[in-house]
Every structure is written in structure tokens, then in C-alpha cells.
Design a protein around this motif. Structure first.
Motif, mmCIF file in Angstrom:
data_model
loop_
_atom_site.group_PDB
_atom_site.id
_atom_site.type_symbol
_atom_site.label_atom_id
_atom_site.label_comp_id
_atom_site.label_asym_id
_atom_site.label_seq_id
_atom_site.Cartn_x
_atom_site.Cartn_y
_atom_site.Cartn_z
ATOM 1 N N ALA A 1 44.564 47.269 31.562
ATOM 2 C CA ALA A 1 45.871 46.631 31.339
ATOM 3 C C ALA A 1 46.121 45.616 32.437
ATOM 4 O O ALA A 1 46.815 45.884 33.407
ATOM 5 N N CYS A 2 45.539 44.448 32.302
ATOM 6 C CA CYS A 2 45.651 43.425 33.337
ATOM 7 C C CYS A 2 46.214 42.134 32.756
ATOM 8 O O CYS A 2 45.967 41.812 31.594
ATOM 9 N N VAL A 3 46.947 41.420 33.592
ATOM 10 C CA VAL A 3 47.385 40.097 33.193
ATOM 11 C C VAL A 3 46.240 39.110 33.414
ATOM 12 O O VAL A 3 45.302 39.378 34.152
ATOM 13 N N GLU A 4 46.324 37.975 32.768
ATOM 14 C CA GLU A 4 45.307 36.943 32.944
ATOM 15 C C GLU A 4 45.419 36.353 34.339
ATOM 16 O O GLU A 4 46.518 36.162 34.864
ATOM 17 N N SER A 5 44.309 36.079 34.966
ATOM 18 C CA SER A 5 44.335 35.540 36.321
ATOM 19 C C SER A 5 44.924 34.132 36.336
ATOM 20 O O SER A 5 44.813 33.373 35.373
ATOM 21 N N ALA A 6 45.565 33.787 37.443
ATOM 22 C CA ALA A 6 46.119 32.452 37.629
ATOM 23 C C ALA A 6 44.985 31.466 37.910
ATOM 24 O O ALA A 6 43.880 31.871 38.294
ATOM 25 N N PRO A 7 45.230 30.172 37.731
ATOM 26 C CA PRO A 7 44.227 29.196 38.169
ATOM 27 C C PRO A 7 43.951 29.359 39.656
ATOM 28 O O PRO A 7 44.836 29.766 40.420
ATOM 29 N N ILE A 8 42.746 29.050 40.077
ATOM 30 C CA ILE A 8 42.410 29.134 41.491
ATOM 31 C C ILE A 8 43.304 28.156 42.252
ATOM 32 O O ILE A 8 43.423 26.984 41.873
ATOM 33 N N PRO A 9 43.982 28.603 43.328
ATOM 34 C CA PRO A 9 44.869 27.703 44.067
ATOM 35 C C PRO A 9 44.147 26.461 44.574
ATOM 36 O O PRO A 9 42.936 26.484 44.847
ATOM 37 N N THR A 10 44.879 25.385 44.688
ATOM 38 C CA THR A 10 44.340 24.115 45.169
ATOM 39 C C THR A 10 43.712 24.294 46.552
ATOM 40 O O THR A 10 44.295 24.934 47.427
ATOM 41 N N GLY A 11 42.520 23.751 46.729
ATOM 42 C CA GLY A 11 41.858 23.791 48.032
ATOM 43 C C GLY A 11 41.129 25.081 48.329
ATOM 44 O O GLY A 11 40.467 25.184 49.370
ATOM 45 N N ALA A 12 41.227 26.080 47.448
ATOM 46 C CA ALA A 12 40.560 27.362 47.690
ATOM 47 C C ALA A 12 39.116 27.313 47.194
ATOM 48 O O ALA A 12 38.789 26.595 46.249
ATOM 49 N N THR A 13 38.265 28.090 47.836
ATOM 50 C CA THR A 13 36.876 28.266 47.416
ATOM 51 C C THR A 13 36.713 29.674 46.862
ATOM 52 O O THR A 13 37.094 30.640 47.524
ATOM 53 N N GLN A 14 36.192 29.801 45.657
ATOM 54 C CA GLN A 14 35.971 31.126 45.090
ATOM 55 C C GLN A 14 34.603 31.629 45.503
ATOM 56 O O GLN A 14 33.588 30.961 45.312
ATOM 57 N N GLU A 15 34.585 32.827 46.098
ATOM 58 C CA GLU A 15 33.338 33.432 46.544
ATOM 59 C C GLU A 15 32.633 34.105 45.370
ATOM 60 O O GLU A 15 33.199 34.255 44.284
ATOM 61 N N THR A 16 31.400 34.565 45.596
ATOM 62 C CA THR A 16 30.653 35.245 44.543
ATOM 63 C C THR A 16 31.325 36.563 44.156
ATOM 64 O O THR A 16 31.084 37.081 43.066
ATOM 65 N N THR A 17 32.156 37.100 45.036
ATOM 66 C CA THR A 17 32.884 38.336 44.734
ATOM 67 C C THR A 17 34.047 38.099 43.773
ATOM 68 O O THR A 17 34.657 39.054 43.291
#
Length: 268
Positions: free
Chosen positions: A40-56
């Protein structure tokens, strides 16, 4: 110092509100279905501006640009800079941001009236955990004050708000008030963030949250230089933004150039 742990491994939002629970795999990826059961999860937000998404799946934010801090020369320095810390614990963050953040520890109780001018540090986000960025490689984790909230600002940047009128972006210097010496982080936070030391701060507020503190000095600069109000604001904003960028470049090892001096604008 007691704390409330906010961990993406446990829930999608602060435990003080009713929230949808989530499941994650060993890499931090959300599990939307396990056998016949759906998480029961909500959809994730867009990645914030300037952030780097890690492999995790978590994000890293080491710096952010400074928005223009000055828009008017009205007001004076008589306004209080005391941070208000009363009432119920505000929601820590929107549930849709929890996919990107491992832990968001907050104090259970207000620290009382604290001045936001005690110290200034940059709080960064590294692979989903918040650290106080200090010289060297042993940055401590951060326990945030009672009521601290995190959200996305109008330009898409992740930002803190502790009750002042203006938030401060993750990756920019913040007024941290009076903070503790490093202490052993709680075991659950240490395990999630793979770090052993933590410091508690009494505020995470924007140094420019009360620009009227600077306005008498800005007006004096205008009197000395003959600059018009629009020129004063434009020059002060430009210097503040350049100063913030130079400090980020120095902190991240991209330059050894001297800091940019803006004291001519707000030399008290």
C-alpha cells in the motif's frame, strides 16, 4: 536527546500520522507486489531538482543554488529571529518523497525558544541519509529539531522548514543554532545509514529568512555608493549567489580560490 526515526524501510511518512506502509528490497527498491499482496504505497514523487539517484534508489544532494535572497529594502532589524517551536509535531515529509530518504530523525520535544544565529553548517543528503558536512571525511548524521519538515520548494529543490517564513534548501548553508558534540547514533539509524556518529541541532533555518536584518546595511550601501534601490538589490543578490557558489566549490574541492566578500552590502 530523544528522537523520532523516519525511515523508508518502515513507513512512507512520519509516524504521527496515518500512512500507507511500504515494502522494500535489500537495495532500497520499493516492492509493489509480493505474491498475491500489493504494497500500500503512494507513487513516488519526481526526483528533486539537482539530486542524483543512487543505485539503491535513494538520492544524494551535496549542493544547491541560492535563490535571490533580497526583493525589497523595506523593514528594519527590529524583527525577532527566534524560531517558534510549539504545537503538535508537523508531518515530516510527504509520503511520496520517502522512497528517496532512508532516515529523518527528529527530536520528540521542542527545545524551547532558540536563536537561529548560533552556528551555520551545510546539511547534505548522501544516499538517503542526512549529514552535517564538515571538513574531513567523518561527517556526522543529523538529528533534526522538533517539527522540522522537508518538502520540495517551488523550483523543485528539496528543502527544510522549521517554522520560519523561508525554507532552506538541502545542500545550502543553514543556521543550525546550538548543536551537540557528536554522539553515538541510535543503532537502527546507524545500521540504515552505515554511520556511527550523530549531532543534534536546534534549528535548520535559512540565513536569509529575515532579510530585513540586512536592509539597514543595504540602504547604507546605497547612500555610500549612490546606487538606486533596484541596483542595490541586484548587486546584493548577485554577490550573495556568487558567494554561495564559491563556498560550495571550496567545500567540494573544486577550487581553492578565496571566498567572495560581500561585507560591503551587509557590514553591520
Amino acid at each position: 536527546m530523544p528522537l523520532i526515526l523516519f525511515a523508508g524501510l518502515a513507513a512512507c511518512a512520519d509516524t504521527s500520522t496515518e500512512v500507507p506502509l511500504c515494502s522494500f528490497d535489500e537495495n532500497g527498491k520499493v516492492i509493489l507486489q509480493s505474491g498475491e499482496a500489493k504494497a500500500a504505497c503512494v507513487e513516488s514523487a519526481p526526483i528533486p531538482t539537482g539530486a542524483t539517484q543512487e543505485t539503491t534508489g535513494r538520492i544524494t544532494i551535496l549542493e544547491a543554488p541560492l535563490p535571490k535572497p533580497f526583493s525589497t529594502l523595506a523593514g528594519d532589524s527590529s524583527n525577532s529571529v527566534t524560531v517558534e517551536q510549539s504545537g503538535p509535531v508537523a508531518e515530516a515529509m510527504p509520503a511520496e518523497l520517502s522512497y528517496y530518504i532512508r532516515a529523518f530523525p527528529r527530536a520528540k520535544e521542542p527545545a524551547g525558544d532558540v536563536l537561529s544565529l548560533g552556528s551555520e553548517h551545510t546539511v547534505i543528503l548522501r544516499d538517503g541519509c542526512f549529514f552535517l558536512d564538515r571538513e574531513g571525511s567523518d561527517d556526522p548524521l543529523v538529528q533534526f529539531p522538533f517539527g522540522t519538515r522537508i518538502s520540495v520548494d517551488p523550483e523543485g529543490y528539496l528543502a527544510f522548514n522549521t517554522g520560519t517564513t523561508v525554507s532552506v534548501r538541502v545542500g545550502l548553508p543553514a543556521q543550525t543554532g546550538w548543536f551537540t558534540e557528536p554522539y553515538d547514533a541510535p543503532e537502527d539509524v546507524a545500521a540504515i545509514c552505515r554511520a556511527n556518529k550523530m549531532v543534534g541541532v536546534t534549528t535548520v533555518s535559512n540565513p536569509f529568512a529575515y532579510p530585513e536584518r540586512f536592509n539597514p546595511a543595504l540602504r547604507r550601501y546605497g547612500e555610500r555608493s549612490g546606487a538606486t534601490p533596484p541596483q542595490i538589490l541586484a548587486r546584493a543578490n548577485q554577490c550573495a549567489i556568487r558567494h554561495a557558489q564559491r563556498e560550495a566549490d571550496r567545500r567540494l574541492g573544486r577550487t581553492t580560490d578565496d571566498p567572495i566578500d560581500c561585507s560591503r552590502f551587509w557590514n553591520f
